[in-house]
Design a protein around this motif. Sequence first.
Motif, mmCIF file in Angstrom:
data_model
loop_
_atom_site.group_PDB
_atom_site.id
_atom_site.type_symbol
_atom_site.label_atom_id
_atom_site.label_comp_id
_atom_site.label_asym_id
_atom_site.label_seq_id
_atom_site.Cartn_x
_atom_site.Cartn_y
_atom_site.Cartn_z
ATOM 1 N N GLY A 142 -8.028 8.238 -16.885
ATOM 2 C CA GLY A 142 -7.206 7.547 -15.902
ATOM 3 C C GLY A 142 -7.443 6.060 -15.860
ATOM 4 N N ILE A 143 -8.301 5.551 -16.726
ATOM 5 C CA ILE A 143 -8.517 4.102 -16.746
ATOM 6 C C ILE A 143 -7.672 3.538 -17.874
ATOM 7 N N ILE A 144 -6.843 2.604 -17.507
ATOM 8 C CA ILE A 144 -5.915 2.057 -18.501
ATOM 9 C C ILE A 144 -6.645 0.982 -19.295
ATOM 10 N N LYS A 145 -6.637 1.124 -20.579
ATOM 11 C CA LYS A 145 -7.268 0.103 -21.417
ATOM 12 C C LYS A 145 -6.201 -0.883 -21.860
ATOM 13 N N PRO A 146 -6.612 -2.083 -22.195
ATOM 14 C CA PRO A 146 -5.614 -3.039 -22.659
ATOM 15 C C PRO A 146 -4.971 -2.546 -23.951
ATOM 16 N N SER A 204 5.644 2.517 -17.318
ATOM 17 C CA SER A 204 4.781 2.339 -18.486
ATOM 18 C C SER A 204 3.331 2.469 -18.080
ATOM 19 N N ARG A 205 2.989 1.962 -16.905
ATOM 20 C CA ARG A 205 1.602 2.068 -16.456
ATOM 21 C C ARG A 205 1.230 3.516 -16.196
ATOM 22 N N LEU A 225 2.549 6.153 -17.539
ATOM 23 C CA LEU A 225 2.447 6.914 -18.778
ATOM 24 C C LEU A 225 1.169 6.577 -19.515
ATOM 25 N N ARG A 226 0.799 5.314 -19.472
ATOM 26 C CA ARG A 226 -0.432 4.928 -20.171
ATOM 27 C C ARG A 226 -1.641 5.501 -19.459
ATOM 28 N N LYS A 227 -1.537 5.596 -18.143
ATOM 29 C CA LYS A 227 -2.654 6.172 -17.397
ATOM 30 C C LYS A 227 -2.810 7.646 -17.732
ATOM 31 N N ARG A 228 -1.655 8.294 -17.860
ATOM 32 C CA ARG A 228 -1.697 9.717 -18.194
ATOM 33 C C ARG A 228 -2.260 9.931 -19.581
ATOM 34 N N ALA A 229 -1.879 8.994 -20.473
ATOM 35 C CA ALA A 229 -2.298 9.173 -21.871
ATOM 36 C C ALA A 229 -3.781 8.867 -22.038
ATOM 37 N N SER A 230 -4.352 8.041 -21.171
ATOM 38 C CA SER A 230 -5.766 7.690 -21.352
ATOM 39 C C SER A 230 -6.632 8.851 -20.883
ATOM 40 N N ASP A 231 -7.890 8.815 -21.290
ATOM 41 C CA ASP A 231 -8.746 9.984 -21.060
ATOM 42 C C ASP A 231 -9.076 10.173 -19.592
#
Lengths: 420, 580
Positions: free
Chosen positions: B251-255, B240-241, B243-249
């Motif tokens: 590479g910084i994962i937002k809450p 999940s981390r 995928l969320r990193k990939r989805a963010s602009d």
Amino acid sequence: MDSIPQLKPSKPPFLPLLFIASCVLRLLIPSPLFESRHELSTPLTSISRLRECAWMWNHGVEVYDGDMCHHAPGVVLAYSALGRILGGRWWESGLWAGIDIWGGWMMVKISRSLRLQGRQRDLRGRDLVVAAAYLLNPYVVLANLAHSSSSLTNVLQLTTLYYALDLQHSVSCEVVLACVGTVLMGSGFHTALTVVPTTVMLTAPNWRLFMGFFLAAFMLAGALIQHNVFPGYLANVLIAPLTSNVDTSPDTGLWWYFNTQIFDAFRDFFTWVSSLHLLIYVIPLCIKFGSTEQQRQQPMILPTALAGIVAAFGTYPSPSHSALPLSLLSLSPTLLPYLTHPFLTLLTLLFSSILLPVFGELWLGRGSGNANFGWAVGMVWVLGQMWGIVDLVGAGVRVGWDEEGERDGERRRGERAVQI
Amino acid sequence: MTLLSYILLGLLAHVVTASYSELLQLSPLPYNSVLASFTFQTNGTISSNPDCSHYDLLPRPLGQLLQHTHTKELHLSFLAGRWDEQKWGSLPDSGHRTGGNGVELWAVLEAPTEALSTTHWLELNQALSGLFCASLNTLDMRRTVRPIFSFEPEGAYTGVNGSSLHVFHGALPRETVCTENLTPFLKLLPCKGRAGISALLDGRRIFDAQFQSMSITVLPTTDAGGVSVTQQIDVVIDVSRTLRKRASDNGIIKPRPGEEMACDEAKGYHNGDTCFPVENRENLGWSLEEIFGKSVPGRCPFARKDAGRGDVRYVVNEKVDIEPQPFEWTEVNGRQSAHYTLKDTTPFTLLSPRHPPSLAAPPTPPPILASRSLTHHTPSRAGMHLTLTNPSPSTPLRISYLESLPWFLKPYMHTFHTSIPDVIEEMYILPAKNRERGTHLEMLVTIPAGRTVEVEWEFEKYILRYTEYPPDANRGFDIAPAVITVLTIDTGTGTGTGTPYQMRTTSLMLTMPTPDFSMPYNVIILTSTVLALAFGSIFNLLVRRFVLVKDIKAAAGAGVKKPRVSVLKRLVGKLKRKKE
């Protein structure tokens, strides 16, 4: 008229009461509070180390192989044997109380033999004061509560002094055995420095005989121990006090922080200098305070001064080592009026004695504070002792000069004099 | 004549060829994690004659190193992160390829004397440190132990005298493992990270994971001079981390915003502000490209083709609908394993579907749960607390425990005690020697079924010398993890099953009291001042002679006494004389 035999008034039994009271004092106060305090125990004398040595001996691990055990083999064997016979640790306080009682008794006997030999003026109640100076000395009590093996070392030194004094001008096996035992069971170099010169001086003119016996017995015992039973004894027990480098654990002296901070190029030099520099005091003090005239008057100045110097400037000191010269001071009562600044010395010692446990609690117990604080307090402690020793030596020299003047018919006592 | 010998040598070289195989095993784990195990195995020979050796698939730096130091067996592992046994079960490969935090190395060296084996061990460390860009050269005899129960030679030794084999073990818990260790690791492979499954190994993805372990194991085989080199990388990736990193602009994962969080609505305090996260109901689907950033570009041409084995495996508890279709599903150890073979040049990707967590639940719990921690931690003393739990309700567990402590940590073994009496079968202890060796503690413990044994002992810390503190002295010192090996239990009805399981506890951080680092000169001069004061005072007292004050006054009075005139009057007098 026949003289009516006069009944001597019976004195209340203060001396036995003192012994019992000091024994009770040592048994009542719980000792785990004091056992691991760095001010009271050094790596050479700590009870935790002794227990570890005994454990290693009981489980067949080489006792002197690592750098854990620096206690004398006699002490280790005795402790482990007692542990096996009696089981547990309940007997420790009793054993140490017994050691101190023996020390107090030796002080009384030394005082009595000094009186008997006319070496001091006949002062009543002297026994009580002398015994109290040892048994109720706070440093002796605290070291005892911490179950430090320096209690045993102090007591052995007192025993040797008693035998050397009592059997004046003769060499007997008690003296030699006491001396060898002290050096082997105590911490080697430190006890040797106090005990050997004193005994030599006191057993003069047979000092060559004494030295011969002593060296032979010492070397034989040391060789046997080294080869047969305890390899590593030489390095761990005898040489360890000589090199302040083995263990840089904090204690109350000059050298632990010095060894932490010294640059590597000078380390070897200072490692040996830290203990060998004490040798420069031995011969001058023996010359000044060991002559027969001085000996007749104040035989206890020499051991007090030497013990004081070893306790103040030696490696791995602790207040329990300084307890011995403080107690021995009571055996030279004629010196006390000649001390020039006892109040300053006492205050400095008191001041640093209060701050030393504070440092221990802050830096080693809580991790706050700074190592410098502890080192500085240690410096003040050493400074206070130094003032005491200098005062003592000055008083001894002055008293000797006064006595010399008495013999020459000149009245010097009480007159102002300077040294040029 | 020489031509014939060359032809013979060439034939010989081809008779004894090396072989190489690769395997990627992907197993989903609960809580949206994936365990990816990359195994690269090379079998070859190292001839005993250094002048006549042939290296094709077996990496030459490694081969020459093993030959020069007479190393028969080598186990080197790099670890970052922590294996969560309660979520993920037993360590992969029974923990034999996973070391402790940082770098761990144990080796079996052949040497006629112990001194020679020590020399070779130090040479091995220095060569490996150069080969893998890790500071293994600091693994000197202060951090090395000679284990007794815990590490037995694993390879096939034929015709070798047992007494000439020496086992050494050392660990560096402070070592950080990162891309500079991964790169030389990949360089040892025939395909060097460009083809085959090794192309997936990208430093940014690997070291972003929760658990990364890289290991090299060299074992002797039954052939003369034969070795098998296994390089393994195990990574547990948080899906999940990633995928969320990939989805963010950037590479910084937002809450996660509140609407997207899955909250347990049964809780009494559930409202718009308070959320108790619900257990994961479903594992997300992922593809190889999403997790590793790329697909497998093709197969490595040197890898052996083994149709029955497969190059990529996907292991779950039950069959699921994965794409592409595997060429077969087999049952391995009670779990379903999908096998794929890689085509030579066709890229390969895998799409794992969403599935309930029960599909990913680990099949077997680990045979032992252990943890080690420090207690009543003061700067001068502390205690060590060890908890060993045997989860099995019926079988007692026999383990060997190895601990290698730094020399400035002095354990007091007389304070050693266990919560259950008589569990320690045998204990070996080698006390520490200042600046020469550390404490070596090893014991055999039998844990009764279903019970927990707590072991405690105290130790004391030393203050080190000025130069022995690292630059960040207040961070503390790392204590190497303890090695726990579950030994096969001879139950009497038969020999124990399976290979022995090995695990390591976490490393510990030991804060040491530090001196003041700004003070060396001050300390030296003040100490010397005190000594000089003492010596000077005592010297003066002993050397000088006494004279009575009244005698001095008498002697002074005999001469002409100058009248005491004030300075001002003298100056005035001088001026007056000048004027005249």
